[in-house]
Design a protein around this motif. Structure first.
Motif, mmCIF file in Angstrom:
data_model
loop_
_atom_site.group_PDB
_atom_site.id
_atom_site.type_symbol
_atom_site.label_atom_id
_atom_site.label_comp_id
_atom_site.label_asym_id
_atom_site.label_seq_id
_atom_site.Cartn_x
_atom_site.Cartn_y
_atom_site.Cartn_z
ATOM 1 N N ARG A 154 32.092 97.508 17.348
ATOM 2 C CA ARG A 154 30.793 98.075 16.966
ATOM 3 C C ARG A 154 30.205 97.344 15.765
ATOM 4 N N ARG A 155 31.065 97.031 14.811
ATOM 5 C CA ARG A 155 30.605 96.383 13.585
ATOM 6 C C ARG A 155 29.965 95.039 13.898
ATOM 7 N N GLY A 156 30.681 94.236 14.668
ATOM 8 C CA GLY A 156 30.105 93.008 15.187
ATOM 9 C C GLY A 156 29.807 91.940 14.178
ATOM 10 N N LYS A 157 29.971 92.221 12.895
ATOM 11 C CA LYS A 157 29.689 91.217 11.876
ATOM 12 C C LYS A 157 30.923 90.360 11.607
ATOM 13 N N LEU A 158 31.842 90.397 12.546
ATOM 14 C CA LEU A 158 33.049 89.584 12.475
ATOM 15 C C LEU A 158 33.804 89.911 11.193
ATOM 16 N N ALA A 159 33.957 91.212 10.965
ATOM 17 C CA ALA A 159 34.554 91.729 9.738
ATOM 18 C C ALA A 159 36.072 91.625 9.798
ATOM 19 N N ALA A 160 36.701 91.713 8.624
ATOM 20 C CA ALA A 160 38.158 91.665 8.526
ATOM 21 C C ALA A 160 38.573 92.253 7.195
ATOM 22 N N VAL A 161 39.835 92.649 7.116
ATOM 23 C CA VAL A 161 40.430 92.953 5.823
ATOM 24 C C VAL A 161 40.577 91.634 5.065
ATOM 25 N N LEU A 162 40.234 91.635 3.797
ATOM 26 C CA LEU A 162 40.318 90.409 2.996
ATOM 27 C C LEU A 162 41.754 89.897 2.973
ATOM 28 N N GLY A 163 41.938 88.646 3.416
ATOM 29 C CA GLY A 163 43.282 88.085 3.489
ATOM 30 C C GLY A 163 44.011 88.090 2.159
ATOM 31 N N ALA A 164 43.290 87.832 1.064
ATOM 32 C CA ALA A 164 43.915 87.806 -0.258
ATOM 33 C C ALA A 164 44.496 89.145 -0.651
ATOM 34 N N SER A 165 44.007 90.234 -0.039
ATOM 35 C CA SER A 165 44.474 91.575 -0.402
ATOM 36 C C SER A 165 45.585 92.083 0.503
ATOM 37 N N MET A 166 45.960 91.318 1.503
ATOM 38 C CA MET A 166 46.813 91.820 2.576
ATOM 39 C C MET A 166 48.289 91.912 2.222
ATOM 40 N N ALA A 167 48.911 92.949 2.750
ATOM 41 C CA ALA A 167 50.357 92.975 2.989
ATOM 42 C C ALA A 167 50.529 93.074 4.499
ATOM 43 N N ILE A 168 51.435 92.278 5.051
ATOM 44 C CA ILE A 168 51.537 92.081 6.493
ATOM 45 C C ILE A 168 52.938 92.443 6.953
ATOM 46 N N ARG A 169 53.039 93.193 8.030
ATOM 47 C CA ARG A 169 54.349 93.386 8.639
ATOM 48 C C ARG A 169 54.819 92.023 9.158
ATOM 49 N N ARG A 170 56.021 91.625 8.775
ATOM 50 C CA ARG A 170 56.479 90.261 9.073
ATOM 51 C C ARG A 170 56.444 89.952 10.569
ATOM 52 N N THR A 171 56.692 90.961 11.407
ATOM 53 C CA THR A 171 56.705 90.745 12.850
ATOM 54 C C THR A 171 55.323 90.366 13.402
#
Length: 326
Positions: A154-171
């Motif tokens: 719906r957003r369509g603005k090609l949004a994302a969580v800011l990569g610099a702020s991320m914690a990621i599940r290693r898998t």
């Protein structure tokens, strides 16, 4: 269920002047972690690596620290993939070599993963700071607390969580194909909502340093107000969008075990990025009579309608004015 463990990844490239602050902020985290400080073979004669080693010299705290360099420059996405295979923590907490993590950041992120068991990514708002660490704008660059595939469509603005702020599940990196491309934010966000859930905490947990060397600044460079600047920016962006679409399709193909509804919406998200890239490419390279197909596909996608209408307006403008109109 046991609490998740964390590996902090301090990721650097040509950051001699700032890497010390980033490393010290990792060492100041309030929960014991594995910390991997990794320089992506910076072409600075080893200055970034030396500054990182100086920052950990004499450290005797609770964290287990490794300082390393890649043998050749990989680029951010392949660098992340390599580090995911070296890390031992369940959660990868990313710190850019030019950013400053606040002391409670890792603790807050791990608490969120513990409470949201299906979380694949937890990010946060950040404080924008300048090259000297001065606050520019507080608590910015966030998304709603939870985002999913429907919201992104719906957003369509090609949004994302800011990569610099991320914690990621290693898998999210080890159980999917290698991350390929220049920019990680969108690819990882799409992987997260394909495989599980994605969150963004409303608190600023990081000082996000704004300077000319930011990867995002390079991709979306708006310094040139003429057609040459417009073309340069759009070629970089469309290439990035093609990489994102391709990554999502590789992930869907690699995981037939995922629910069909998620796989289907993942294909729609990949299509959205591909359509956006096709529209940009058409405006740059094709006669105006060939813009209609990509523009029509964009107009049919709810999230791309506004940009499609803006590009339709360019049908009547000379190309030399494009840099001045968006």
């Amino acid at each position: 269920m046991t609490a998740p463990t964390a590996t902090i990844l301090v990721i650097a490239y040509n950051m001699q002047a700032m890497i010390g602050d980033a490393v010290r902020s990792a060492l100041a985290q309030t929960v014991p972690c594995e910390i991997i400080v990794s320089d992506d073979c910076s072409p600075d004669g080893g200055a970034t690596l030396a500054a990182a080693r100086e920052a950990v010299a004499g450290y005797t705290g609770p964290h287990r620290v490794t300082v390393r360099s890649t043998p050749r420059n990989l680029g951010l996405c392949l660098h992340l993939t390599e580090l995911a295979n070296l890390a031992t923590g369940d959660i990868l907490v990313c710190i850019g070599g030019d950013d400053i993590a606040y002391p409670h950041r890792t603790e807050r992120l791990l608490q969120a993963f513990a409470s949201e068991r299906d979380a694949q990514i937890v990010g946060s708002h950040v404080d924008d700071i300048d090259a000297n660490g001065k606050l520019l704008e507080a608590s910015v660059r966030g998304t709603p607390y939870e985002i999913d595939q429907r919201w992104l469509l719906r957003r369509g603005k090609l949004a994302a969580v800011l990569g610099a702020s991320m914690a990621i599940r290693r898998t999210l990196l080890t159980d999917f194909p290698p991350l390929e491309g220049k920019v990680e934010d969108n690819m990882l966000t799409l992987r997260a909502v394909l495989a599980g859930r994605c969150f963004c905490l409303p608190d600023a947990l990081l000082g996000y340093r704004r300077h000319e060397g930011n990867l995002g600044t390079w991709v979306f460079d708006r310094s040139g107000k003429d057609y040459a600047g417009y073309e340069r920016r759009n070629r970089r962006v469309l290439a990035m969008y093609r990489e994102i679409a391709a990554d999502q399709r590789r992930c869907i193909e690699a995981r037939p075990d995922l629910p069909e509804a998620r796989r289907r919406m993942g294909e729609q998200l990949a299509d959205m990025y591909a359509i956006e890239a096709d529209m940009r490419e058409a405006v740059l390279d094709r006669p105006r009579s060939e813009w209609i197909g990509p523009l029509w596909r964009g107009l049919r996608h709810p999230g791309l309608r506004r940009k499609s209408l803006e590009r339709a307006f360019k049908l009547v403008l000379p190309r030399r004015l494009f840099g001045k109109t968006g």
